[in-house]
Design a protein around this motif. Structure first.
Motif, PDB file in Angstrom:
ATOM      1  N   VAL A  19       0.843  -1.107  -0.165  1.00 40.23           N
ATOM      2  CA  VAL A  19       0.049   0.433   0.102  1.00 40.23           C
ATOM      3  C   VAL A  19       1.203   1.534   0.591  1.00 40.23           C
ATOM      4  O   VAL A  19       1.041   1.884  -0.611  1.00 40.23           O
ATOM      5  CB  VAL A  19      -0.585   0.127   0.795  1.00 40.23           C
ATOM      6  CG1 VAL A  19      -1.515   0.914   1.756  1.00 40.23           C
ATOM      7  CG2 VAL A  19      -2.056  -1.104   1.690  1.00 40.23           C
ATOM      8  N   LYS A  20       1.856   1.366   0.854  1.00 37.56           N
ATOM      9  CA  LYS A  20       2.993   2.677   0.701  1.00 37.56           C
ATOM     10  C   LYS A  20       3.541   2.239  -0.242  1.00 37.56           C
ATOM     11  O   LYS A  20       4.100   3.506  -0.722  1.00 37.56           O
ATOM     12  CB  LYS A  20       3.879   2.278   2.187  1.00 37.56           C
ATOM     13  CG  LYS A  20       2.735   2.333   3.158  1.00 37.56           C
ATOM     14  CD  LYS A  20       3.876   2.538   4.771  1.00 37.56           C
ATOM     15  CE  LYS A  20       4.796   1.344   4.756  1.00 37.56           C
ATOM     16  NZ  LYS A  20       6.202   1.508   5.594  1.00 37.56           N
ATOM     17  N   SER A  21       3.886   1.765  -1.311  1.00 35.15           N
ATOM     18  CA  SER A  21       5.130   1.733  -2.393  1.00 35.15           C
ATOM     19  C   SER A  21       4.008   1.596  -3.327  1.00 35.15           C
ATOM     20  O   SER A  21       4.093   2.284  -4.087  1.00 35.15           O
ATOM     21  CB  SER A  21       5.436   0.533  -2.537  1.00 35.15           C
ATOM     22  OG  SER A  21       4.891  -0.162  -2.519  1.00 35.15           O
ATOM     23  N   GLY A  22       2.532   1.799  -2.837  1.00 37.80           N
ATOM     24  CA  GLY A  22       1.970   2.046  -4.637  1.00 37.80           C
ATOM     25  C   GLY A  22       1.353   1.341  -5.612  1.00 37.80           C
ATOM     26  O   GLY A  22       0.249   1.405  -6.374  1.00 37.80           O
ATOM     27  N   LYS A  23       1.640   0.230  -5.108  1.00 36.93           N
ATOM     28  CA  LYS A  23       1.582  -0.793  -5.634  1.00 36.93           C
ATOM     29  C   LYS A  23      -0.097  -1.592  -5.729  1.00 36.93           C
ATOM     30  O   LYS A  23      -0.650  -1.820  -7.159  1.00 36.93           O
ATOM     31  CB  LYS A  23       2.261  -1.982  -5.737  1.00 36.93           C
ATOM     32  CG  LYS A  23       3.375  -1.602  -5.815  1.00 36.93           C
ATOM     33  CD  LYS A  23       4.748  -3.023  -5.748  1.00 36.93           C
ATOM     34  CE  LYS A  23       6.555  -3.131  -5.841  1.00 36.93           C
ATOM     35  NZ  LYS A  23       7.102  -3.564  -5.364  1.00 36.93           N
ATOM     36  N   VAL A  24      -0.855  -1.522  -4.061  1.00 33.34           N
ATOM     37  CA  VAL A  24      -1.736  -1.610  -4.304  1.00 33.34           C
ATOM     38  C   VAL A  24      -2.335  -0.535  -3.252  1.00 33.34           C
ATOM     39  O   VAL A  24      -1.930   0.228  -2.904  1.00 33.34           O
ATOM     40  CB  VAL A  24      -2.435  -3.236  -3.689  1.00 33.34           C
ATOM     41  CG1 VAL A  24      -2.137  -3.812  -4.627  1.00 33.34           C
ATOM     42  CG2 VAL A  24      -1.430  -2.891  -2.657  1.00 33.34           C
ATOM     43  N   ALA A  25      -4.338  -0.757  -2.606  1.00 31.42           N
ATOM     44  CA  ALA A  25      -4.528   0.430  -2.354  1.00 31.42           C
ATOM     45  C   ALA A  25      -5.482   0.234  -1.051  1.00 31.42           C
ATOM     46  O   ALA A  25      -6.177  -1.047  -1.024  1.00 31.42           O
ATOM     47  CB  ALA A  25      -5.477   1.768  -3.290  1.00 31.42           C
ATOM     48  N   ALA A  26      -5.466   0.618  -0.229  1.00 34.77           N
ATOM     49  CA  ALA A  26      -6.579   0.432   0.973  1.00 34.77           C
ATOM     50  C   ALA A  26      -7.734   0.744   1.191  1.00 34.77           C
ATOM     51  O   ALA A  26      -7.726   2.177   0.751  1.00 34.77           O
ATOM     52  CB  ALA A  26      -6.028   0.172   2.228  1.00 34.77           C
ATOM     53  N   VAL A  27      -8.683   0.177   0.699  1.00 32.68           N
ATOM     54  CA  VAL A  27     -10.007   0.676   1.003  1.00 32.68           C
ATOM     55  C   VAL A  27     -10.686   1.003   2.458  1.00 32.68           C
ATOM     56  O   VAL A  27     -10.799   2.105   3.218  1.00 32.68           O
ATOM     57  CB  VAL A  27     -11.341   0.429   0.447  1.00 32.68           C
ATOM     58  CG1 VAL A  27     -12.680   0.392   0.663  1.00 32.68           C
ATOM     59  CG2 VAL A  27     -10.869  -0.058  -0.737  1.00 32.68           C
ATOM     60  N   ALA A  28     -10.514   0.054   3.471  1.00 35.41           N
ATOM     61  CA  ALA A  28     -10.791   0.431   4.780  1.00 35.41           C
ATOM     62  C   ALA A  28     -10.287  -1.029   5.708  1.00 35.41           C
ATOM     63  O   ALA A  28     -10.075  -2.148   5.223  1.00 35.41           O
ATOM     64  CB  ALA A  28     -12.597   0.078   5.424  1.00 35.41           C
ATOM     65  N   ILE A  29     -10.271  -1.088   6.636  1.00 34.81           N
ATOM     66  CA  ILE A  29      -9.613  -1.992   7.924  1.00 34.81           C
ATOM     67  C   ILE A  29     -10.636  -2.207   8.587  1.00 34.81           C
ATOM     68  O   ILE A  29     -11.623  -2.082   9.448  1.00 34.81           O
ATOM     69  CB  ILE A  29      -8.720  -1.745   8.718  1.00 34.81           C
ATOM     70  CG1 ILE A  29      -7.946  -3.170   9.347  1.00 34.81           C
ATOM     71  CG2 ILE A  29      -9.110  -0.593   9.671  1.00 34.81           C
ATOM     72  CD1 ILE A  29      -6.345  -2.926   9.786  1.00 34.81           C
ATOM     73  N   ALA A  30     -11.173  -3.522   9.211  1.00 35.03           N
ATOM     74  CA  ALA A  30     -11.721  -4.761   9.139  1.00 35.03           C
ATOM     75  C   ALA A  30     -11.095  -4.572  10.691  1.00 35.03           C
ATOM     76  O   ALA A  30     -11.690  -6.400  11.868  1.00 35.03           O
ATOM     77  CB  ALA A  30     -12.624  -5.706   8.748  1.00 35.03           C
ATOM     78  N   SER A  31     -11.560  -3.292  11.964  1.00 32.78           N
ATOM     79  CA  SER A  31     -10.533  -4.071  12.952  1.00 32.78           C
ATOM     80  C   SER A  31     -11.678  -2.744  13.840  1.00 32.78           C
ATOM     81  O   SER A  31     -12.574  -2.102  13.385  1.00 32.78           O
ATOM     82  CB  SER A  31      -9.402  -3.562  13.426  1.00 32.78           C
ATOM     83  OG  SER A  31      -9.137  -2.425  12.885  1.00 32.78           O
TER      84      SER A  31
END
Length: 328
Positions: A218-230
């Motif tokens: 995520v930090k390197s921009g290879k994928v994107a994060a939408v939300a965390i299930a916590s």
């Protein structure tokens, strides 16, 4: 005419001595201090995923503590059943261990039959837990959670979500998310996190639920994060909102731990557990674990057993509530 047979007393004594040595060998090995030879840790997932990474981190330190080789063997396939059943068939002496995660508790609940019984293993030690993050391919970067849900409702089955295998935490996370959101999706199972993540980065699939071990991508921009299930945002990724913040009451995650064949002696299990604690206390090991985003929560074998029972009951309750997750 009878032919006399001469038997040398030296040959007789030698044969008797060899027989006694052969008979005594297993007993001597059984009494030798653990471990006195190579230990194999079987990971029922492919190489490159978080379970494999954690197992190799532990193996390197345990080899130093024990003064013996500790080898990690990846035996993936069939939703972890291949590797798990292989360990169930090994001698219960502590020299073959299973390092696994969520599918160990989900398979008995979601599958009609397994090649090993419910009491085939005994807990050795819980290492920690991790919450799932909904990751999406870069072509969906910037799209909101609601946008993804709306698209899935408008085009049933168009949302392709990968997982590290049927019954895994990413799979169950996707199924529970779909139930909460009232959508359908296409499940694309892989033999482990590594190949699933490769296809996510390539855009072959739309998204995947995975732990914080993928945060570096995520930090390197290879994928994107939408939300965390916590319940709360992760301290290492405060920019990722929780599903609850976005209006969905959804918590999902996985655990990681060590098990051994059921008849493994108590003394061996307790020693391995103690050495797992010693390994994780090492600052270098802690630093490696921190890279995976795992929340360390070491336990005794007994406490790990209670934890596994609680996780199983949660899954059973979900199935009884009407959540339908069918596995082959």
């Amino acid at each position: 005419m009878s032919i006399p047979i001469r038997i040398s007393w030296r040959a007789t004594a030698l044969g008797l001595g060899l027989a006694l040595c052969t008979a005594a060998a297993p007993a001597a090995e059984a009494q030798a201090a653990f471990p006195h030879k190579r230990v194999t840790i079987v990971v029922p997932y492919s190489a490159g995923g978080i379970t494999d990474t954690l197992a190799r981190t532990l193996a390197a330190k345990l080899a130093t503590l024990w003064g013996q080789p500790v080898v990690v063997e990846n035996r993936d396939g069939a939703g972890t059943i291949i590797g798990t059943s292989a360990v169930a068939r090994t001698p219960a002496d502590g020299y073959t261990l299973l390092f696994t995660s969520y599918a160990y508790t989900s398979n008995p609940v979601l599958r009609r039959q397994l090649p090993y019984g419910p009491d085939a293993f005994r807990p050795v030690g819980l290492m920690g837990s991790s919450h799932n993050v909904l990751l999406v391919t870069n072509r969906l970067r910037g799209q909101s959670l609601q946008h993804l849900i709306d698209r899935a409702k408008a085009e049933p089955g168009s949302l392709k979500l990968a997982s590290s295998g049927p019954g895994s935490s990413p799979h169950l996370g996707a199924e529970l998310f779909a139930t909460k959101a009232g959508i359908g999706f296409t499940h694309v199972p892989y033999k482990g996190q590594g190949p699933a993540m490769t296809d996510l980065m390539a855009g072959v699939v739309d998204g995947m639920f995975d732990g914080m071990s993928s945060y570096a991508l995520v930090k390197s921009g290879k994928v994107a994060a939408v939300a965390i299930a916590s319940e709360q945002r992760h301290p290492d990724a405060p920019e990722i909102p929780t599903f609850k913040e976005l209006g969905m009451d959804f918590v999902s995650g996985s655990w990681f731990g060590m098990l051994a064949p059921a008849a493994t002696p108590d003394a061996v299990v307790q020693q391995i557990n103690a050495d797992l604690h010693r390994a994780v206390e090492d600052p270098a090991v802690r630093a490696q674990i921190a890279k995976t985003g795992l929340l360390v929560a070491l336990s005794t074998p007994e406490a790990f057993g209670q934890y596994l029972q609680a996780e199983t009951k949660k899954l059973q309750a979900l199935v009884k509530s009407g959540v339908r997750i069918e596995l082959n």
